[in-house]
Design a protein around this motif. Structure first.
Motif, PDB file in Angstrom:
ATOM      1  N   CYS A   1       6.221 -12.008 -77.673  1.00 58.46           N
ATOM      2  CA  CYS A   1       7.080 -11.432 -78.705  1.00 58.46           C
ATOM      3  C   CYS A   1       8.057 -10.392 -78.145  1.00 58.46           C
ATOM      4  O   CYS A   1       7.670  -9.514 -77.375  1.00 58.46           O
ATOM      5  N   ASP A   2       9.315 -10.499 -78.575  1.00 54.44           N
ATOM      6  CA  ASP A   2      10.368  -9.524 -78.269  1.00 54.44           C
ATOM      7  C   ASP A   2      10.350  -8.480 -79.390  1.00 54.44           C
ATOM      8  O   ASP A   2      10.668  -8.791 -80.543  1.00 54.44           O
ATOM      9  N   VAL A   3       9.912  -7.251 -79.035  1.00 47.75           N
ATOM     10  CA  VAL A   3       9.929  -6.160 -80.018  1.00 47.75           C
ATOM     11  C   VAL A   3      10.952  -5.101 -79.593  1.00 47.75           C
ATOM     12  O   VAL A   3      10.760  -3.901 -79.807  1.00 47.75           O
TER      13      VAL A   3
ATOM     14  N   HIS B   1      10.599 -10.262 -82.931  1.00 50.42           N
ATOM     15  CA  HIS B   1      10.103  -9.653 -84.171  1.00 50.42           C
ATOM     16  C   HIS B   1      11.297  -9.311 -85.075  1.00 50.42           C
ATOM     17  O   HIS B   1      11.395  -9.801 -86.188  1.00 50.42           O
ATOM     18  N   TRP B   2      12.223  -8.486 -84.564  1.00 47.50           N
ATOM     19  CA  TRP B   2      13.449  -8.163 -85.299  1.00 47.50           C
ATOM     20  C   TRP B   2      14.615  -8.715 -84.505  1.00 47.50           C
ATOM     21  O   TRP B   2      14.839  -8.283 -83.369  1.00 47.50           O
TER      22      TRP B   2
ATOM     23  N   SER C   1      12.284  -3.378 -82.745  1.00 45.76           N
ATOM     24  CA  SER C   1      11.358  -2.862 -83.757  1.00 45.76           C
ATOM     25  C   SER C   1      10.443  -1.753 -83.247  1.00 45.76           C
ATOM     26  O   SER C   1      10.015  -0.896 -84.030  1.00 45.76           O
ATOM     27  N   LEU C   2      10.133  -1.727 -81.946  1.00 48.15           N
ATOM     28  CA  LEU C   2       9.209  -0.713 -81.436  1.00 48.15           C
ATOM     29  C   LEU C   2       9.839   0.675 -81.566  1.00 48.15           C
ATOM     30  O   LEU C   2      10.949   0.912 -81.104  1.00 48.15           O
TER      31      LEU C   2
ATOM     32  N   TRP D   1       4.200  -8.591 -74.851  1.00 50.55           N
ATOM     33  CA  TRP D   1       5.172  -7.892 -75.701  1.00 50.55           C
ATOM     34  C   TRP D   1       6.171  -7.140 -74.835  1.00 50.55           C
ATOM     35  O   TRP D   1       5.779  -6.554 -73.826  1.00 50.55           O
TER      36      TRP D   1
ATOM     37  N   SER E   1       9.729  -4.355 -75.081  1.00 55.25           N
ATOM     38  CA  SER E   1      10.738  -3.609 -75.830  1.00 55.25           C
ATOM     39  C   SER E   1      11.815  -3.100 -74.866  1.00 55.25           C
ATOM     40  O   SER E   1      11.987  -3.658 -73.776  1.00 55.25           O
TER      41      SER E   1
ATOM     42  N   LEU F   1       5.826 -11.566 -88.230  1.00 58.43           N
ATOM     43  CA  LEU F   1       4.930 -11.291 -87.109  1.00 58.43           C
ATOM     44  C   LEU F   1       3.510 -11.764 -87.408  1.00 58.43           C
ATOM     45  O   LEU F   1       2.855 -12.376 -86.559  1.00 58.43           O
TER      46      LEU F   1
ATOM     47  N   ILE G   1       0.199  -3.409 -82.071  1.00 60.10           N
ATOM     48  CA  ILE G   1       0.128  -4.765 -81.519  1.00 60.10           C
ATOM     49  C   ILE G   1      -1.303  -5.282 -81.447  1.00 60.10           C
ATOM     50  O   ILE G   1      -1.513  -6.491 -81.481  1.00 60.10           O
TER      51      ILE G   1
END
Ligand SMILES: *Cc1c(COP(=O)(O)O)cnc(C)c1O
Length: 415
Positions: free
Chosen positions: A186-188, A159-160, A191-192, A208, A210, A170, A199
């Protein structure tokens, strides 16, 4: 044999992409916790409460939401574990971290022969890597085009991307996954807890991950948050995966998630009472602050920092709100690594980029107040002046003060 003296580590100003500065309340929970084993009732209660708070942080009803002991890459390893050799995957890479994620995925999707051909950096047939140049975002168009062409089973995106400081699309990722019936991952990590998003608004993304040390702000090595939709878990239940420790179905048991439902926890591995207590406190702090307010505050203070370094002649190429990635002005070009090393030697811990091109990264994780940003700007201005920059530091500091005062006036905080 040498027995070394006790290890002393100084307190530094952690002004990089991560880890962020840990709240004293989290450290206190860590240190004040009594010794208790991993099946003691309050430890288990803490894990169940943390799981429930984590569902809030992710904005999800996914039952399979929990923490994976370790760092961000531990959580990522867990969400990549359902990828089996030969699975078709499309991976978007636009910096250091999505690059490492791509490596993990290639290792998991490789056949024995493909792994043997290049064990440290395998290039399996079934994985297509879409390389997006450093400093650019992954766009919905790029994703749509790639998924339409390759029709994979899985797609992955960060994501970021913290390596280049770029926000990737996203919504575009979710929509393309939905359109082509692809399972999104997704790699968050970055951003999380920094950006505000839920989500469950992205149902085509089924897994997902983090990390403890960025937006969650729980460095005392704790838990990488992960969340899986039922679709991912059902697939995993059918096909299995080749890991005990990072098997999402087995890991979830200790968090009281059994056969798709919340239930009494059962042993998976020896969780640390100290880590559980610290993680629990970090989640309490984040949710009390509120995710929306956090996102607004990062946005506000990143603008101040961005404005100040731009006034110093730097060019900002990032668009994340926890981090500014910049090029030095032309007359200082080439001095990035030296300047960063000088700052780090003084306990002002900023970072260079970890892959080409060489840029400087200044982060503001948990530095969400005027004093902290002012200190960061002042230290960075000194470092640039030491290297021969020609700006007037007083003007920069007045400019920053004016930014904050104008903002306060427009927000009605002062008049
Ligand atoms: C920091 C980061 C990681 C790695 O996290 P660790 O805690 O160092 O394992 C992975 N992906 C992204 C996007 C990151 O920013």
């Amino acid at each position: 044999m040498t027995i070394y003296p006790a290890l002393e580590i100084p307190n530094t100003l952690a002004a990089g992409p991560g880890p962020g500065n840990t709240d004293p309340r989290v450290l206190e929970r860590f240190a004040q916790t009594g010794v208790a084993d991993h099946m003691q009732k309050d430890v288990l209660r803490g894990m169940i409460e943390a799981k429930e708070m984590l569902r809030n942080v992710f904005g999800t009803e996914n039952t399979y939401t929990f923490g994976v002991a370790g760092t961000g890459f531990s959580g990522l390893d867990c969400i990549f574990s359902p990828i089996l050799p030969g699975d078709k995957v499309v991976v978007f890479v636009n910096g250091t971290f999505s690059g490492i994620d791509s490596l993990t995925i290639r290792m998991k999707a490789s056949s024995r022969e493909e792994l043997a051909a290049d064990p440290i950096n395998p290039q399996p047939e079934c994985v297509t890597v879409i390389n997006v140049p450093h400093g650019q975002s992954v766009t919905g168009d790029m994703i749509n085009t790639a998924l339409a062409e390759y029709r994979p089973m899985w797609a992955f995106m960060a994501h970021w991307e913290t390596g280049s400081g770029r926000i990737n699309d996203l919504q575009g990722f979710n929509d393309a996954c939905e359109k082509y019936n692809v399972l999104g991952i997704c790699d968050v990590v970055s951003s999380l807890g920094v950006d505000y998003f839920r989500i469950d608004d992205y149902p085509a993304i089924v897994a997902w991950a983090s990390c403890p040390q960025k937006g969650i702000l729980c460095l005392p090595l704790t838990y990488a948050p992960v969340s899986f939709s039922d679709k991912a878990i059902n697939l995993l239940a059918r096909r299995g995966c080749r890991t005990y420790v990072h098997n999402p179905i087995l890991e979830a048991r200790h968090w009281g998630i059994i056969e798709g439902r919340d239930a009494a926890p059962s042993y998976h591995r020896t969780h640390s009472c100290y880590a559980v207590a610290a993680f629990h406190e970090a989640l309490r702090i984040l949710l009390t602050y509120t995710l929306k307010q956090k996102a607004a505050d990062y946005n506000y203070h990143e603008k101040a920092l961005r404005h100040a370094v731009t006034e110093m002649g730097c060019e900002v190429t990032s668009n994340m709100t926890s981090l500014v990635v910049l090029n030095l002005p032309a007359e200082l070009a080439g001095l990035e690594k030296e300047l960063v090393a000088d700052c780090r030697a003084e306990g002002f811990c900023i970072w260079p980029t970890l892959s080409e091109p060489v840029q400087i990264r200044i982060g503001i994780l948990n530095q969400l107040n005027t004093e902290s940003i002012t200190k960061i700007v002042s230290l960075f201005a000194d470092a640039m002046i030491d290297k021969g920059a020609g700006f007037n530091k007083n003007e920069i500091m007045y400019g920053l003060k004016a930014y904050y005062e104008n903002e306060w006036i427009s927000k009605g905080i002062v008049d």
